[in-house]
Write an enzyme that holds these catalytic residues in place. Structure first.
Site, short mmCIF file in Angstrom:
data_model
loop_
_atom_site.label_atom_id
_atom_site.label_comp_id
_atom_site.label_asym_id
_atom_site.label_seq_id
_atom_site.Cartn_x
_atom_site.Cartn_y
_atom_site.Cartn_z
CE1 TYR B 297 -4.43 1.31 0.62
CE2 TYR B 297 -3.09 3.09 1.49
CZ TYR B 297 -4.31 2.62 1.03
OH TYR B 297 -5.40 3.47 0.98
CE1 TYR B 347 -5.54 6.17 -1.34
CE2 TYR B 347 -7.38 7.63 -1.83
CZ TYR B 347 -6.61 6.91 -0.92
OH TYR B 347 -6.95 6.95 0.41
#
Ligand SMILES: [Zn+2]
Lengths: 147, 394
Positions: B297, B347
């Site tokens: 991440y 994102y």
């Protein structure tokens, strides 16, 4: 915001907008009341463990009984950032925000004022101050002190 | 403490679906959700009416019943939402796997669809949050009065300390972005397709919150991603090569903070991710040496370094050298985010990373990692989090 501010210059809007207010709860009201009185108060359990940010129960002894001690306001910069973007009124940019380790041992976030951001370093000694940044309202801030 | 759980190889991901990734989708978040869920079911070769479970984030604006009603899904016997922002991503799949393993549901869809860039930018932070006398609101009161208002600012505070303790530099953070953009440059679905950057570009990008520069921050995106989970047994009779859920875990330590882990003795690590890693390895029965690629991440570059350390891909404080030596690049020992990550592709709160791991383990990714058999996928960092250990099947 009053109607007469809607067409005024950006500087006027900056003055009109206060700093974000903390949410005051039964768990933290003592701290925010302390700031208005020019005191840095830290929660202490009856087992003597200090807690910041404060809360109702001691994770060590599970007591719900606590008092607040008056911190002497001295500490050192444990970490810091210099905020540039996005600019949010009424803050001045670049804005130096510090994570202070107080001599009592707990850490607390605040601003470091009266300093050129490029001179700030981890480990520098600082002291708490309580300037009235808005009319009738004081804020916890820190300033550098001599080693 | 027991780290092993009973989820090993009980469930599989059998379908993935996504919208295009953009800065302005031009349609509602609900439509994005329906488009990606529909695409994931088609990929799986399942009917809309097969759906009996749905999981999403508490931050998602599309309630399961709204999505399911317009989808023409089946009657739902399982619906759940997971809190803590991007930390929810892999936990959606964990909850789906738990539902499938217990027979609570057979076909569970996990989705995240948002007009994050055009409607509700997370990067603006909490500047307009009104203080309410609640515990969640009081948390931000320790930061907002001083102007510590944004995710970038909260990460920057920890990143500074990481730099001081381990001698990491802004260039070390920048190499993470350079690697991500290199992968994105060859992924036609990536927002930054054909737009690689140099370390010099990173160093010349403006400061957002020192020590973080613009190119240390992921982009903000509109889009939706969904995955379909069912039992491994059933998965083997469906259209695509299944991707096994070898392990799935959540983690929040007993000193956990929401983005402001400033108070522990050592603030340079991500102990919640270490807690997740221990569970994944114990449950799957493998270790970091058995993982060929990873989805790490990457909302902010410094936490990519800390995650590589928490998962044991390198030692504490050594991630900067691991990255500098090219291990995370194409052809390296552990390519990460071969779709370009959230720094390069889009994102979508971590969900697009799960989809990429599925493509890799099917052997059909655009930047395919040779011999990818096991992959780690992580969710949001600095918050209570989650991760998956996924495996190719057969
Ligand atoms: Zn106590």
């Amino acid at each position: 915001m009053p109607a007469n501010h809607e067409t005024s210059a950006p500087d006027a809007i900056r003055i009109a907008r206060p700093r974000p207010r903390p949410a005051v709860t039964r768990d933290n009201a003592f701290f925010w009341d302390g700031v208005q009185a020019g005191k840095l108060l830290i929660q202490r359990c009856r087992c003597e463990r200090l807690r910041h940010p404060p809360g109702p129960m001691c994770p060590s002894c599970h007591s719900l009984e606590w008092t607040a001690i008056l911190a002497n306001g001295d500490g050192r910069i444990y970490s810091f950032v210099v905020a540039h973007h996005p600019p949010v009124p009424p803050f001045d940019y670049p804005n130096v925000i510090v994570l202070i380790e107080l001599v009592e041992g707990v850490r607390i976030v605040s601003n470091l004022i009266g300093v050129d951001p490029v001179q700030v370093a981890v480990g520098m000694p600082v002291r708490a101050i309580f300037p009235e940044l808005e009319a009738g309202r004081r804020f916890l801030q820190f300033e550098l002190v001599e080693e | 403490m027991r780290y092993e759980n009973d989820l090993r190889d009980r469930a599989a991901i059998v379908g993935i679906g996504a919208t295009e990734f953009s800065k302005d989708s031009g349609r509602s978040e609900l439509q994005l959700a329906l488009e990606c869920v529909s695409a994931a079911l088609e990929d799986a070769g399942l009917e809309h009416s097969d759906v009996d479970g749905m999981v999403t984030f508490t931050m998602d604006n599309n309630p399961a019943v709204e999505v399911n009603r317009f989808l023409g899904g089946g009657h739902l016997t399982f619906f759940s939402r997971i809190h803590y922002g991007g930390g929810a991503a892999c936990a959606t799949v964990q909850q789906a796997a738990m539902a499938v393993a217990t027979g609570v549901a057979d076909t569970v869809v996990c989705y995240r669809a948002m007009n994050e860039r055009s409607l509700n930018r997370f990067g603006t932070g909490i500047q307009d949050m009104q203080p309410e006398p609640t515990t969640a609101s009081a948390h931000f009161g320790w930061y907002a009065p001083y102007g510590l208002l944004t995710p970038a600012s909260w990460v920057a505070m920890v990143a500074r300390r990481y730099m001081v303790e381990f001698g990491a530099t802004s260039e070390d953070f920048g190499r993470v972005t350079v690697a991500a953009r290199r992968f994105a440059a060859t992924n036609p679905k990536a927002y930054f397709f054909d737009k690689p950057i140099t370390l010099d570009d990173h160093q010349r990008s403006r400061f957002i919150v020192e020590p973080l520069r613009l190119l240390d921050c992921c982009m903000e995106s509109d889009g939706g991603v969904a995955v379909v989970v069912t039992s491994l047994e059933r998965a083997r009779n469906l259209r695509c090569r299944p991707v096994r859920i070898c392990a799935a875990a959540q983690g929040a330590t007993n000193e956990q903070q929401m983005m402001t882990g400033f108070y522990a003795d050592d603030i340079t690590g991500l102990p919640e991710m270490g807690l997740v890693a221990k569970q994944l390895y114990a449950t799957a029965g493998i270790g970091p040496e058995d993982v060929q690629a990873a989805i790490i991440y990457d909302h902010f570059t410094p936490f990519v370094l800390a995650q590589l350390e928490e998962f044991g891909f390198c030692g504490r404080g050594e991630a900067k050298d691991f990255v500098k030596d090219g291990h995370i690049d194409s052809g390296g020992s552990l390519p990460i985010n071969p779709h370009g990550g959230q720094l390069g592709e889009a994102y979508i709160h971590g969900m697009n990373g799960i989809a990429e791991a599925v493509r890799q383990l099917r052997g059909k990714a655009v930047n395919q990692v040779d011999g990818a058999e096991h992959m780690v996928v992580t969710a949001g960092t600095g918050v209570p989090t989650s991760a998956l250990l996924l495996g190719a099947d057969g």
